[in-house]
Write a protein that holds these residues in place. Structure first.
Motif, PDB file in Angstrom:
ATOM      1  N   VAL A  56       0.855  -1.119   0.071  1.00 39.75           N
ATOM      2  CA  VAL A  56       0.126  -0.049  -0.049  1.00 39.75           C
ATOM      3  C   VAL A  56       1.049   1.346  -0.172  1.00 39.75           C
ATOM      4  O   VAL A  56       2.170   1.220   0.285  1.00 39.75           O
ATOM      5  N   GLY A  57       0.327   2.424  -0.517  1.00 38.79           N
ATOM      6  CA  GLY A  57       1.013   3.596  -0.187  1.00 38.79           C
ATOM      7  C   GLY A  57       0.365   4.462   0.960  1.00 38.79           C
ATOM      8  O   GLY A  57       0.111   3.766   1.839  1.00 38.79           O
ATOM      9  N   SER A  58       0.050   5.537   0.934  1.00 35.67           N
ATOM     10  CA  SER A  58      -0.546   6.270   1.949  1.00 35.67           C
ATOM     11  C   SER A  58      -1.774   5.690   2.508  1.00 35.67           C
ATOM     12  O   SER A  58      -2.475   5.541   1.321  1.00 35.67           O
ATOM     13  N   ASN A  59      -2.229   5.466   3.567  1.00 39.99           N
ATOM     14  CA  ASN A  59      -3.468   4.993   3.921  1.00 39.99           C
ATOM     15  C   ASN A  59      -3.914   5.344   5.284  1.00 39.99           C
ATOM     16  O   ASN A  59      -3.490   6.028   6.044  1.00 39.99           O
ATOM     17  N   GLN A  60      -5.339   5.172   5.208  1.00 42.02           N
ATOM     18  CA  GLN A  60      -6.171   5.774   6.706  1.00 42.02           C
ATOM     19  C   GLN A  60      -7.030   4.613   7.111  1.00 42.02           C
ATOM     20  O   GLN A  60      -7.618   3.815   6.339  1.00 42.02           O
ATOM     21  N   VAL A  61      -7.066   4.634   8.465  1.00 42.43           N
ATOM     22  CA  VAL A  61      -7.723   3.716   9.089  1.00 42.43           C
ATOM     23  C   VAL A  61      -8.741   4.326  10.250  1.00 42.43           C
ATOM     24  O   VAL A  61      -8.019   5.200  10.909  1.00 42.43           O
ATOM     25  N   VAL A  62     -10.027   4.279  10.041  1.00 43.95           N
ATOM     26  CA  VAL A  62     -10.806   4.713  11.311  1.00 43.95           C
ATOM     27  C   VAL A  62     -11.601   3.685  12.135  1.00 43.95           C
ATOM     28  O   VAL A  62     -12.021   2.820  11.351  1.00 43.95           O
ATOM     29  N   ILE A  63     -11.462   3.858  13.282  1.00 38.62           N
ATOM     30  CA  ILE A  63     -12.291   3.074  13.972  1.00 38.62           C
ATOM     31  C   ILE A  63     -13.453   3.862  14.932  1.00 38.62           C
ATOM     32  O   ILE A  63     -13.093   4.625  15.537  1.00 38.62           O
ATOM     33  N   PHE A  64     -14.702   3.470  14.605  1.00 34.76           N
ATOM     34  CA  PHE A  64     -15.651   4.202  15.246  1.00 34.76           C
ATOM     35  C   PHE A  64     -16.368   3.359  16.364  1.00 34.76           C
ATOM     36  O   PHE A  64     -16.700   2.457  15.989  1.00 34.76           O
ATOM     37  N   LYS A  65     -16.562   3.757  17.732  1.00 35.86           N
ATOM     38  CA  LYS A  65     -17.164   2.832  18.607  1.00 35.86           C
ATOM     39  C   LYS A  65     -17.967   3.734  19.639  1.00 35.86           C
ATOM     40  O   LYS A  65     -17.855   4.774  20.011  1.00 35.86           O
ATOM     41  N   ASP A  66     -19.197   3.221  19.943  1.00 40.08           N
ATOM     42  CA  ASP A  66     -20.200   3.714  20.805  1.00 40.08           C
ATOM     43  C   ASP A  66     -20.350   5.473  20.506  1.00 40.08           C
ATOM     44  O   ASP A  66     -20.185   5.948  21.524  1.00 40.08           O
ATOM     45  N   GLY A  67     -20.592   5.578  19.120  1.00 42.23           N
ATOM     46  CA  GLY A  67     -21.073   6.855  19.070  1.00 42.23           C
ATOM     47  C   GLY A  67     -19.794   7.953  18.741  1.00 42.23           C
ATOM     48  O   GLY A  67     -20.331   9.089  18.566  1.00 42.23           O
ATOM     49  N   GLU A  68     -18.494   7.398  18.588  1.00 45.73           N
ATOM     50  CA  GLU A  68     -17.527   8.317  18.460  1.00 45.73           C
ATOM     51  C   GLU A  68     -16.329   7.684  17.671  1.00 45.73           C
ATOM     52  O   GLU A  68     -16.089   6.399  17.878  1.00 45.73           O
ATOM     53  N   VAL A  69     -15.646   8.342  16.951  1.00 42.24           N
ATOM     54  CA  VAL A  69     -14.389   8.035  16.439  1.00 42.24           C
ATOM     55  C   VAL A  69     -13.424   7.905  17.416  1.00 42.24           C
ATOM     56  O   VAL A  69     -13.050   8.725  18.201  1.00 42.24           O
ATOM     57  N   ILE A  70     -12.809   6.523  17.964  1.00 42.48           N
ATOM     58  CA  ILE A  70     -11.949   6.350  18.951  1.00 42.48           C
ATOM     59  C   ILE A  70     -10.575   6.431  18.222  1.00 42.48           C
ATOM     60  O   ILE A  70      -9.517   6.548  19.198  1.00 42.48           O
ATOM     61  N   TYR A  71     -10.606   6.207  17.072  1.00 46.14           N
ATOM     62  CA  TYR A  71      -9.048   6.131  16.352  1.00 46.14           C
ATOM     63  C   TYR A  71      -9.162   6.389  14.974  1.00 46.14           C
ATOM     64  O   TYR A  71     -10.080   6.101  14.366  1.00 46.14           O
ATOM     65  N   ASP A  72      -8.245   7.409  14.528  1.00 44.27           N
ATOM     66  CA  ASP A  72      -7.990   7.867  13.280  1.00 44.27           C
ATOM     67  C   ASP A  72      -6.686   8.056  12.867  1.00 44.27           C
ATOM     68  O   ASP A  72      -5.963   8.948  13.285  1.00 44.27           O
ATOM     69  N   SER A  73      -6.161   7.058  12.045  1.00 38.25           N
ATOM     70  CA  SER A  73      -4.792   6.926  11.818  1.00 38.25           C
ATOM     71  C   SER A  73      -4.385   7.189  10.331  1.00 38.25           C
ATOM     72  O   SER A  73      -5.033   6.442   9.403  1.00 38.25           O
TER      73      SER A  73
END
Length: 406
Positions: A56-73
């Motif tokens: 992969v090249g530049s990439n993004q991962v988002v984890i959303f839990k219990d009504g909010e984004v808890i991780y955005d990398s």
């Protein structure tokens, strides 16, 4: 919300390019009883690892839990030809268009505009008298009609029909047809691989579904999507057509052909994203941003609602992801069955992603991925653009997510 933007440590790329780590930043660090932040940070390690491997090249991962984004990398590669991901970056989402088109169809279904067992020739006259292929490859008149259920479940017998254009493998192009009506009539001339409703074959079905939506709603697929899905979900940057300025925001594609690997802005787009073709491929044609598609995931996680807007009923969401077809034994979603253009994890042990049974989602041709987990009230979203298999990224990101949950 934790947001991390990282350039990876020194890595040797597949085509011998160096990557340097310039910065590491965290915002709004917080402690939660629901997850371990230190462990959740392992997601970024996965992102960097796969850049180093040249997958992969530049990439993004988002984890959303219990009504909010808890991780955005966001992990940017720094490689020649690649670009840093921003909130404005546009990703061709290819087959992640399919769940959006399926939601559009289910809206009409809830309104009583069609039944699942309706033959599609009721709405598309060109689909009467279709031809099928027997086991010896001989053409004969199909004994059964294709139903809307068959289209939703990929049980029609239509596959994909790529072409070789100037030595380039092209899966689908909006230059081959004038509009979805022309596309539908062209597909009607192709013999089905088997009797409708008897087997699973992933293919152009959801683009046929897009034409059905046009006929039933008496609107273009894009207009119907905008009115009933994209505007209510605040998906303002999700579209089939791009302006010249928007084309500049497309994320470069990491592509390997023979021994040559590089990043390409437009060469391998396949779709033009031009306003000239009046063609909206419901199975592959949309581009989107991370935030936009995250809103769609949030609606699925909330059983059909988003910020007070009910797009679908919970029963329709459940129907869409109900396992229908046999478990997949190859590709990205091994250990999962499929429903209406969504996988549903049916064998967590075989999957190997530490994920609970029943998570569902889908992915795109250029390695975008998402999953919905009602048990843990979370969704995960992976946005990048690569011609490599997304399976390793999909599994490792989920492992890093679920080992962090408490």
């Amino acid at each position: 919300m934790i947001r991390i933007k990282i350039l990876p440590l020194l890595a040797v790329f597949l085509f011998v390019l160096a990557v340097s780590c310039n910065s590491s930043q965290q915002k709004e660090q917080k402690v939660s009883k629901g997850y371990d932040l230190v462990r959740l940070n392992r997601i970024a390690d996965v992102q960097k690892e796969l850049i180093a491997k040249g997958q992969v090249g530049s990439n993004q991962v988002v984890i959303f839990k219990d009504g909010e984004v808890i991780y955005d990398s966001i992990v940017n590669s720094g490689l020649k030809g690649d670009e840093n991901i921003t909130d404005d970056t546009l990703f061709p989402i290819w087959s992640m268009t399919k769940p959006i088109t399926t939601v559009a169809a289910m809206i009409l279904f809830e309104e009583g505009k069609f039944l699942l067992d309706d033959p599609i020739e009721k709405y598309l006259p060109e689909m009467a008298n279709l031809q099928c292929l027997d086991e010896q490859g001989k053409v004969y008149p199909c004994k059964k009609s294709v139903t809307i259920f068959d289209v939703l479940a990929h049980q029609t017998g239509w596959g994909y029909y790529p072409r070789n254009i100037d030595g380039q493998h092209v899966l689908l192009s909006d230059l081959w047809y004038q509009d979805l009506e022309d596309f539908s009539k062209s597909m009607a001339s192709i013999p089905l691989q088997f009797e409708p409703g008897t087997r699973y074959l992933y293919g152009i079905n959801t683009s046929i579904l897009g034409r059905l939506i046009e006929v039933i709603s008496k609107k273009s697929l894009y207009d119907f999507m905008k009115e009933r899905i994209l505007i209510p979900l605040e998906m303002n940057h999700t579209k089939f057509h791009l302006t010249d300025e928007e084309l500049k925001r497309l994320h470069p594609l990491l592509w390997t052909e023979g021994e040559v690997t590089g990043f390409y802005k437009h060469k391998y787009n396949e779709l033009t994203y031009s306003k000239e073709p009046k063609l909206h491929f419901g199975g592959a044609g949309l581009v989107s941003t991370t935030k936009d598609y995250g809103n769609f995931c949030e609606m699925l996680l909330n059983k059909g609602t988003f910020k007070g807007h009910q797009i679908l009923s919970p029963s329709s969401i459940d129907l869409m992801n109900t396992p229908i077809n046999p478990e997949l034994d190859k590709g990205t979603f091994i250990g999962a069955s499929t429903g209406f253009s969504l996988y549903n994890l049916t064998d967590p042990v075989r999957d190997g992603g530490l994920s609970p049974k029943g998570i569902f989602g889908w992915g795109g041709y250029h390695a975008t991925l998402f999953w919905i987990d009602h048990k843990n009230n979370l969704y995960g979203l992976i946005m990048d653009r690569s011609s490599y298999s997304a399976r390793e990224m999909f599994i490792k990101v989920r492992i890093a997510t679920y080992q962090a949950l408490r």
